[in-house]
Write a protein that holds these residues in place. Structure first.
Motif, PDB file in Angstrom:
ATOM      1  N   ASN A 225      39.396  43.372  23.452  1.00  0.00           N
ATOM      2  CA  ASN A 225      39.736  44.252  22.330  1.00  0.00           C
ATOM      3  C   ASN A 225      39.245  45.678  22.542  1.00  0.00           C
ATOM      4  OD1 ASN A 225      41.009  42.204  20.908  1.00  0.00           O
ATOM      5  ND2 ASN A 225      39.130  41.589  19.883  1.00  0.00           N
ATOM      6  N   GLY A 226      38.614  45.932  23.685  1.00  0.00           N
ATOM      7  CA  GLY A 226      38.157  47.278  24.008  1.00  0.00           C
ATOM      8  C   GLY A 226      36.821  47.641  23.401  1.00  0.00           C
ATOM      9  N   GLU A 227      36.122  46.665  22.846  1.00  0.00           N
ATOM     10  CA  GLU A 227      34.828  46.931  22.231  1.00  0.00           C
ATOM     11  C   GLU A 227      33.713  46.845  23.268  1.00  0.00           C
ATOM     12  OE1 GLU A 227      34.238  44.867  18.406  1.00  0.00           O
ATOM     13  OE2 GLU A 227      36.305  44.180  18.681  1.00  0.00           O
ATOM     14  N   LYS A 228      32.603  47.491  22.952  1.00  0.00           N
ATOM     15  CA  LYS A 228      31.428  47.503  23.817  1.00  0.00           C
ATOM     16  C   LYS A 228      30.551  46.289  23.505  1.00  0.00           C
ATOM     17  CE  LYS A 228      27.330  50.434  24.344  1.00  0.00           C
ATOM     18  NZ  LYS A 228      26.737  51.720  23.958  1.00  0.00           N
ATOM     19  N   VAL A 229      29.967  45.684  24.545  1.00  0.00           N
ATOM     20  CA  VAL A 229      29.033  44.579  24.363  1.00  0.00           C
ATOM     21  C   VAL A 229      27.660  45.056  24.804  1.00  0.00           C
ATOM     22  CG1 VAL A 229      28.376  42.253  25.095  1.00  0.00           C
ATOM     23  CG2 VAL A 229      30.788  42.808  24.746  1.00  0.00           C
ATOM     24  N   LYS A 230      26.700  45.020  23.884  1.00  0.00           N
ATOM     25  CA  LYS A 230      25.331  45.409  24.199  1.00  0.00           C
ATOM     26  C   LYS A 230      24.441  44.188  24.055  1.00  0.00           C
ATOM     27  CE  LYS A 230      21.474  48.261  22.917  1.00  0.00           C
ATOM     28  NZ  LYS A 230      20.934  49.321  22.101  1.00  0.00           N
ATOM     29  N   ILE A 231      23.789  43.812  25.137  1.00  0.00           N
ATOM     30  CA  ILE A 231      22.849  42.691  25.118  1.00  0.00           C
ATOM     31  C   ILE A 231      21.471  43.287  25.336  1.00  0.00           C
ATOM     32  CG2 ILE A 231      22.188  40.503  26.174  1.00  0.00           C
ATOM     33  CD1 ILE A 231      25.149  40.220  27.051  1.00  0.00           C
ATOM     34  N   SER A 232      20.685  43.284  24.282  1.00  0.00           N
ATOM     35  CA  SER A 232      19.370  43.903  24.306  1.00  0.00           C
ATOM     36  C   SER A 232      18.525  43.348  25.447  1.00  0.00           C
ATOM     37  CB  SER A 232      18.674  43.643  22.967  1.00  0.00           C
ATOM     38  OG  SER A 232      17.405  44.220  22.954  1.00  0.00           O
ATOM     39  N   GLY A 233      17.910  44.246  26.199  1.00  0.00           N
ATOM     40  CA  GLY A 233      17.055  43.848  27.315  1.00  0.00           C
ATOM     41  C   GLY A 233      17.821  43.455  28.561  1.00  0.00           C
ATOM     42  N   PHE A 234      19.143  43.489  28.494  1.00  0.00           N
ATOM     43  CA  PHE A 234      19.971  43.123  29.646  1.00  0.00           C
ATOM     44  C   PHE A 234      20.863  44.270  30.073  1.00  0.00           C
ATOM     45  CE2 PHE A 234      23.638  41.005  31.678  1.00  0.00           C
ATOM     46  CZ  PHE A 234      22.975  40.387  32.712  1.00  0.00           C
ATOM     47  N   GLY A 235      21.754  44.713  29.167  1.00  0.00           N
ATOM     48  CA  GLY A 235      22.605  45.834  29.512  1.00  0.00           C
ATOM     49  C   GLY A 235      23.828  45.931  28.633  1.00  0.00           C
ATOM     50  N   ASN A 236      24.708  46.866  28.986  1.00  0.00           N
ATOM     51  CA  ASN A 236      25.928  47.137  28.238  1.00  0.00           C
ATOM     52  C   ASN A 236      27.156  46.903  29.106  1.00  0.00           C
ATOM     53  OD1 ASN A 236      24.537  48.194  25.901  1.00  0.00           O
ATOM     54  ND2 ASN A 236      24.126  50.022  27.114  1.00  0.00           N
ATOM     55  N   PHE A 237      28.142  46.233  28.514  1.00  0.00           N
ATOM     56  CA  PHE A 237      29.448  46.076  29.144  1.00  0.00           C
ATOM     57  C   PHE A 237      30.406  46.968  28.369  1.00  0.00           C
ATOM     58  CE2 PHE A 237      27.286  42.104  30.019  1.00  0.00           C
ATOM     59  CZ  PHE A 237      27.617  41.837  31.338  1.00  0.00           C
ATOM     60  N   VAL A 238      31.149  47.809  29.076  1.00  0.00           N
ATOM     61  CA  VAL A 238      32.059  48.740  28.429  1.00  0.00           C
ATOM     62  C   VAL A 238      33.394  48.717  29.158  1.00  0.00           C
ATOM     63  CG1 VAL A 238      32.463  51.158  27.828  1.00  0.00           C
ATOM     64  CG2 VAL A 238      30.153  50.238  27.759  1.00  0.00           C
ATOM     65  N   VAL A 239      34.477  48.643  28.374  1.00  0.00           N
ATOM     66  CA  VAL A 239      35.823  48.763  28.935  1.00  0.00           C
ATOM     67  C   VAL A 239      36.218  50.217  28.787  1.00  0.00           C
ATOM     68  CG1 VAL A 239      38.237  48.078  28.709  1.00  0.00           C
ATOM     69  CG2 VAL A 239      36.417  46.409  28.297  1.00  0.00           C
ATOM     70  N   ARG A 240      36.645  50.832  29.881  1.00  0.00           N
ATOM     71  CA  ARG A 240      37.070  52.223  29.814  1.00  0.00           C
ATOM     72  C   ARG A 240      38.403  52.389  30.523  1.00  0.00           C
ATOM     73  NH1 ARG A 240      35.927  55.416  34.291  1.00  0.00           N
ATOM     74  NH2 ARG A 240      34.670  54.423  35.867  1.00  0.00           N
ATOM     75  N   GLY A 241      39.121  53.411  30.143  1.00  0.00           N
ATOM     76  CA  GLY A 241      40.427  53.667  30.728  1.00  0.00           C
ATOM     77  C   GLY A 241      40.332  54.579  31.929  1.00  0.00           C
ATOM     78  N   LYS A 242      41.162  54.301  32.916  1.00  0.00           N
ATOM     79  CA  LYS A 242      41.297  55.192  34.068  1.00  0.00           C
ATOM     80  C   LYS A 242      42.729  55.707  34.058  1.00  0.00           C
ATOM     81  CE  LYS A 242      38.726  54.591  37.747  1.00  0.00           C
ATOM     82  NZ  LYS A 242      38.280  54.117  39.058  1.00  0.00           N
ATOM     83  N   ASN A 243      42.864  57.003  34.234  1.00  0.00           N
ATOM     84  CA  ASN A 243      44.184  57.629  34.236  1.00  0.00           C
ATOM     85  C   ASN A 243      44.929  57.328  35.536  1.00  0.00           C
ATOM     86  OD1 ASN A 243      43.726  58.816  31.725  1.00  0.00           O
ATOM     87  ND2 ASN A 243      42.706  60.574  32.666  1.00  0.00           N
ATOM     88  N   GLU A 244      46.251  57.468  35.464  1.00  0.00           N
ATOM     89  CA  GLU A 244      47.073  57.340  36.668  1.00  0.00           C
ATOM     90  C   GLU A 244      46.691  58.452  37.638  1.00  0.00           C
ATOM     91  OE1 GLU A 244      51.524  58.455  37.077  1.00  0.00           O
ATOM     92  OE2 GLU A 244      51.440  56.352  36.439  1.00  0.00           O
ATOM     93  N   ARG A 245      46.712  58.156  38.930  1.00  0.00           N
ATOM     94  CA  ARG A 245      46.350  59.176  39.917  1.00  0.00           C
ATOM     95  C   ARG A 245      47.042  58.888  41.236  1.00  0.00           C
ATOM     96  NH1 ARG A 245      41.999  57.242  43.272  1.00  0.00           N
ATOM     97  NH2 ARG A 245      41.275  55.221  42.545  1.00  0.00           N
ATOM     98  N   ILE A 246      46.967  59.865  42.112  1.00  0.00           N
ATOM     99  CA  ILE A 246      47.540  59.726  43.451  1.00  0.00           C
ATOM    100  C   ILE A 246      46.416  59.339  44.407  1.00  0.00           C
ATOM    101  CG2 ILE A 246      48.693  60.924  45.355  1.00  0.00           C
ATOM    102  CD1 ILE A 246      50.471  60.512  42.918  1.00  0.00           C
ATOM    103  N   GLY A 247      46.656  58.307  45.201  1.00  0.00           N
ATOM    104  CA  GLY A 247      45.696  57.874  46.209  1.00  0.00           C
ATOM    105  C   GLY A 247      46.359  57.865  47.569  1.00  0.00           C
ATOM    106  N   ARG A 248      45.620  57.431  48.567  1.00  0.00           N
ATOM    107  CA  ARG A 248      46.157  57.375  49.933  1.00  0.00           C
ATOM    108  C   ARG A 248      45.927  56.003  50.536  1.00  0.00           C
ATOM    109  NH1 ARG A 248      47.817  62.041  52.046  1.00  0.00           N
ATOM    110  NH2 ARG A 248      46.860  63.841  51.113  1.00  0.00           N
ATOM    111  N   ASN A 249      46.935  55.531  51.250  1.00  0.00           N
ATOM    112  CA  ASN A 249      46.778  54.317  52.039  1.00  0.00           C
ATOM    113  C   ASN A 249      45.893  54.699  53.228  1.00  0.00           C
ATOM    114  OD1 ASN A 249      47.047  52.325  54.017  1.00  0.00           O
ATOM    115  ND2 ASN A 249      49.107  51.771  53.299  1.00  0.00           N
ATOM    116  N   PRO A 250      44.705  54.086  53.365  1.00  0.00           N
ATOM    117  CA  PRO A 250      43.798  54.500  54.435  1.00  0.00           C
ATOM    118  C   PRO A 250      44.333  54.224  55.843  1.00  0.00           C
ATOM    119  CG  PRO A 250      42.908  52.619  53.251  1.00  0.00           C
ATOM    120  CD  PRO A 250      44.142  53.047  52.529  1.00  0.00           C
TER     121      PRO A 250
END
Length: 120
Positions: free
Chosen positions: A48-73
């Protein structure tokens, strides 16, 4: 080396179930259902795109990445990399201190409240 697995093995979901079974005393079936329920809850929240915070452990976050141009190595050919959502994990200050053998009793949950930039 960066990214090096310092442990001797990988912990699996079955290992977590076994640990819950041994420590809490539930039946193996109940322990398995409990672990599944926790993971399913985490997946639902993240989907659902929400953040999960587990105290003393860490944060899980879903974030968006924009379309971009890459290269075939291999060929150097330009390719379009489509927009997508990625899951990131930021360990808490407590977990970082534990991993490095440092004192962590003085750290609080507020130390874990990092702001996230959704377009990094």
């Amino acid at each position: 080396m960066a990214g090096q697995n310092l442990g001797k093995s990988t912990v699996t979901k079955a290992d977590i179930v076994e640990n819950v079974y041994q420590k809490i005393g539930f039946s193996k079936k109940e322990a398995s259902e409990l672990v599944e329920l926790v993971f399913d809850s985490l997946k639902d929240v993240l989907q659902n795109g929400e953040k999960v915070k587990i105290s003393g452990f860490g944060n899980f976050v879903v974030r968006g990445k924009n379309e971009r141009i890459g290269r075939n190595p291999q060929t150097g050919e330009q390719i379009k990399i489509s927009a997508r959502r990625v899951l990131t994990f930021r360990p808490s200050q407590v977990l970082k201190a534990m991993l490095n053998g440092e004192e962590y009793a003085h750290l609080t949950d507020e130390d874990d409240d990092d702001d996230y930039d959704d377009n990094e």
